[in-house]
Design an enzyme around this catalytic site. Structure first.
Site, mmCIF file in Angstrom:
data_model
loop_
_atom_site.group_PDB
_atom_site.id
_atom_site.type_symbol
_atom_site.label_atom_id
_atom_site.label_comp_id
_atom_site.label_asym_id
_atom_site.label_seq_id
_atom_site.Cartn_x
_atom_site.Cartn_y
_atom_site.Cartn_z
ATOM 1 N N LYS A 84 0.798 -1.238 0.000
ATOM 2 C CA LYS A 84 0.000 0.000 0.000
ATOM 3 C C LYS A 84 0.824 1.279 0.000
ATOM 4 O O LYS A 84 0.449 2.283 0.594
ATOM 5 C CB LYS A 84 -0.998 0.021 1.182
ATOM 6 C CG LYS A 84 -1.805 -1.236 1.369
ATOM 7 C CD LYS A 84 -2.277 -1.873 0.108
ATOM 8 C CE LYS A 84 -3.337 -1.130 -0.650
ATOM 9 N NZ LYS A 84 -3.639 -1.815 -1.951
ATOM 10 N N GLY A 135 2.009 2.550 -3.020
ATOM 11 C CA GLY A 135 1.995 3.096 -4.377
ATOM 12 C C GLY A 135 2.591 2.135 -5.392
ATOM 13 O O GLY A 135 2.927 2.519 -6.519
ATOM 14 N N THR A 136 2.694 0.875 -5.006
ATOM 15 C CA THR A 136 3.297 -0.140 -5.875
ATOM 16 C C THR A 136 2.567 -0.259 -7.211
ATOM 17 O O THR A 136 3.195 -0.402 -8.267
ATOM 18 C CB THR A 136 3.276 -1.520 -5.173
ATOM 19 O OG1 THR A 136 3.426 -1.348 -3.768
ATOM 20 C CG2 THR A 136 4.361 -2.425 -5.711
ATOM 21 N N THR A 137 1.238 -0.180 -7.162
ATOM 22 C CA THR A 137 0.447 -0.376 -8.388
ATOM 23 C C THR A 137 0.782 0.695 -9.429
ATOM 24 O O THR A 137 0.812 0.421 -10.635
ATOM 25 C CB THR A 137 -1.060 -0.367 -8.055
ATOM 26 O OG1 THR A 137 -1.278 -1.315 -7.009
ATOM 27 C CG2 THR A 137 -1.906 -0.746 -9.256
ATOM 28 N N TRP A 138 1.029 1.896 -8.960
ATOM 29 C CA TRP A 138 1.419 2.989 -9.877
ATOM 30 C C TRP A 138 2.698 2.580 -10.627
ATOM 31 O O TRP A 138 2.784 2.700 -11.856
ATOM 32 C CB TRP A 138 1.653 4.249 -9.045
ATOM 33 C CG TRP A 138 1.677 5.530 -9.798
ATOM 34 C CD1 TRP A 138 1.455 5.712 -11.135
ATOM 35 C CD2 TRP A 138 1.937 6.829 -9.255
ATOM 36 N NE1 TRP A 138 1.558 7.046 -11.447
ATOM 37 C CE2 TRP A 138 1.846 7.750 -10.309
ATOM 38 C CE3 TRP A 138 2.214 7.309 -7.974
ATOM 39 C CZ2 TRP A 138 2.046 9.118 -10.129
ATOM 40 C CZ3 TRP A 138 2.412 8.664 -7.789
ATOM 41 C CH2 TRP A 138 2.335 9.558 -8.850
ATOM 42 N N HIS A 162 7.215 -8.166 -2.349
ATOM 43 C CA HIS A 162 7.138 -7.463 -1.066
ATOM 44 C C HIS A 162 8.156 -8.049 -0.077
ATOM 45 O O HIS A 162 8.154 -7.691 1.096
ATOM 46 C CB HIS A 162 5.741 -7.588 -0.461
ATOM 47 C CG HIS A 162 4.669 -6.822 -1.187
ATOM 48 N ND1 HIS A 162 4.791 -5.487 -1.506
ATOM 49 C CD2 HIS A 162 3.438 -7.202 -1.633
ATOM 50 C CE1 HIS A 162 3.676 -5.082 -2.118
ATOM 51 N NE2 HIS A 162 2.863 -6.104 -2.219
ATOM 52 N N GLY A 179 -5.508 7.929 -3.577
ATOM 53 C CA GLY A 179 -4.146 8.319 -3.944
ATOM 54 C C GLY A 179 -3.763 9.695 -3.439
ATOM 55 O O GLY A 179 -3.012 10.415 -4.086
HETATM 56 P P1 A3P Z 1 -4.896 5.063 -1.215
HETATM 57 O O1 A3P Z 1 -5.473 3.850 -0.570
HETATM 58 O O2 A3P Z 1 -4.320 6.028 -0.230
HETATM 59 O O3 A3P Z 1 -5.811 5.723 -2.176
HETATM 60 P P2 A3P Z 1 -0.281 -0.277 -3.566
HETATM 61 O O4 A3P Z 1 -0.366 -0.111 -5.023
HETATM 62 O O5 A3P Z 1 1.124 -0.414 -3.048
HETATM 63 O O6 A3P Z 1 -1.193 -1.336 -3.094
HETATM 64 O O7 A3P Z 1 -0.760 1.113 -2.945
HETATM 65 C C1 A3P Z 1 -2.104 1.482 -3.071
HETATM 66 C C2 A3P Z 1 -2.216 2.988 -3.019
HETATM 67 O O8 A3P Z 1 -1.721 3.544 -4.254
HETATM 68 C C3 A3P Z 1 -3.660 3.423 -2.897
HETATM 69 O O9 A3P Z 1 -3.640 4.598 -2.100
HETATM 70 C C4 A3P Z 1 -4.043 3.696 -4.334
HETATM 71 O O10 A3P Z 1 -5.139 4.569 -4.484
HETATM 72 C C5 A3P Z 1 -2.748 4.307 -4.873
HETATM 73 N N1 A3P Z 1 -2.617 4.167 -6.333
HETATM 74 C C6 A3P Z 1 -2.947 3.106 -7.097
HETATM 75 N N2 A3P Z 1 -2.701 3.365 -8.393
HETATM 76 C C7 A3P Z 1 -2.205 4.616 -8.454
HETATM 77 C C8 A3P Z 1 -1.780 5.458 -9.521
HETATM 78 N N3 A3P Z 1 -1.830 5.055 -10.787
HETATM 79 N N4 A3P Z 1 -1.322 6.699 -9.220
HETATM 80 C C9 A3P Z 1 -1.260 7.125 -7.940
HETATM 81 N N5 A3P Z 1 -1.666 6.372 -6.877
HETATM 82 C C10 A3P Z 1 -2.131 5.128 -7.128
#
Ligand code: A3P
Length: 317
Positions: A64, A66-69, A129, A283
């Site tokens: 959580k 910002g990995t998905t970004w 992770h 985000g």
């Molecule tokens: P929030 O729950 O604060 O909105 P991970 O990808 O490591 O699981 O982290 C998830 C967090 O990254 C979430 O934050 C999510 O909304 C945010 N996120 C996912 N995709 C994103 C993107 N393309 N750009 C910026 N933030 C992103």
């Protein structure tokens, strides 16, 4: 979360490890970090059997942050034509970012301790992770690149609670009490926790070997996305030549775009069962203000300040 299909030898091992229940799952402590019964055998198998190539790229993080970004950005940067290619051919249109960078512990080593990865073309892109000390030696010792992303622990905690709370409630399970989740997080008990130790493990190594590990902060990515993207592209050996390439990658990987793509609104990760839509929320930087009491903020800031003392990492305020 289920047990993996690894040999029953692990049943004996699990019986001997410290164990805690966390959000409906049993977690086991191994060499200072907490794992599910599915992730631990996979992480051990990866450490034993994974052979890194010099051209590999690893995306590493605690959950959580910002990995998905970055699961979207890294494949887009590494795709030689991806940055300027016809938008209709963008892989993100058809595939959730999870599918573009396979995970060592969630996918590749989950069911087979020694998978054949010869089908993967170079450069291979992986995510994990797993904390730094537990990484396969060949990842540490080869010339492959590691990108680590972290985030303010308060926002990380908020994001973690929202994510797992959404998962349990959509499966008809009672909501996950936030105070229970917070207490576990502060004690370092959560998947791949303790959070601060995870961050420090990569941070220290990134100081020693900046050419090997690029350390990113979600807040910096939000504040100066172009600057951070350029930094990342240079680190990966794919510097941008034109400004519009930077704009293109940022647009393709933006939260607003990904969240609204059909592919990310339906379906679930086949390896985890987690619904794709839950990976995209707000985000925001500072969203903890909507989740935490002042007392919680003070407590977590205090832990962060103590843990990160002398590291130059910031965040404990
Ligand atoms: P929030 O729950 O604060 O909105 P991970 O990808 O490591 O699981 O982290 C998830 C967090 O990254 C979430 O934050 C999510 O909304 C945010 N996120 C996912 N995709 C994103 C993107 N393309 N750009 C910026 N933030 C992103």
């Amino acid at each position: 979360m289920e047990h993996s299909s690894f040999p029953s030898a692990f049943s004996t091992l699990f019986g001997e490890l410290p164990k805690e229940t966390w959000c409906c799952s049993d977690l086991y402590k191994w060499e200072g970090f907490w794992y599910t019964s599915s992730h631990l055998p996979a992480a051990m198998a990866a450490r034993l059997n994974f052979q890194a190539n010099d051209s590999d790229v690893f995306l590493t993080s605690s959950m959580k942050t910002g990995t998905t970004w970055l699961k979207a950005i890294i494949p887009t940067i590494m795709n030689p034509i991806g940055r300027m290619d016809d938008d209709n051919n963008d892989p993100l249109l058809k595939r959730h970012p999870n599918e573009l960078m396979p995970s060592l512990e969630v996918q590749l080593f989950k069911e087979n301790p020694n998978p054949d990865l010869s089908y993967m073309s170079s450069p291979r892109l992986f995510r994990t992770h797993i904390p730094y000390p537990m990484l396969p030696e060949s990842v540490k010792n080869s010339a492959c690149k590691i990108v680590y992303i972290t985030r303010d622990p308060k926002d990380t905690f908020g994001s973690l609670w929202h994510f797992f709370n959404s998962l349990v409630t959509t499966h008809g399970i009672d909501p996950w009490p936030m105070n229970e989740a917070f207490d576990s997080f502060c004690r370092g008990v959560h998947v791949f926790g303790p959070f601060h130790d995870h961050v420090l493990s990569y941070w220290k190594e990134s100081i020693k070997r900046p050419e090997k590990i690029l350390f990113l902060r979600y807040e910096d990515m939000r504040k100066d996305p172009k600057g951070q993207l350029r930094r990342l592209a240079c680190f990966l050996g794919r510097p941008f030549e034109k400004e519009k390439e930077v704009d293109k990658v940022l647009w393709r990987c933006s939260l607003e775009r990904l969240k609204n793509l059909e592919v990310n609104q339906h379906g679930a990760d086949p390896w985890l069962g987690f619904e794709y839509k839950f990976y995209f929320r707000r985000g925001s930087v500072g969203d903890w203000k909507n989740n935490m009491s002042n007392e919680m903020k003070e407590k977590l800031d205090h832990i962060t300040a103590m843990k990160y003392e002398g590291s130059d990492l910031g965040f404990g305020h």
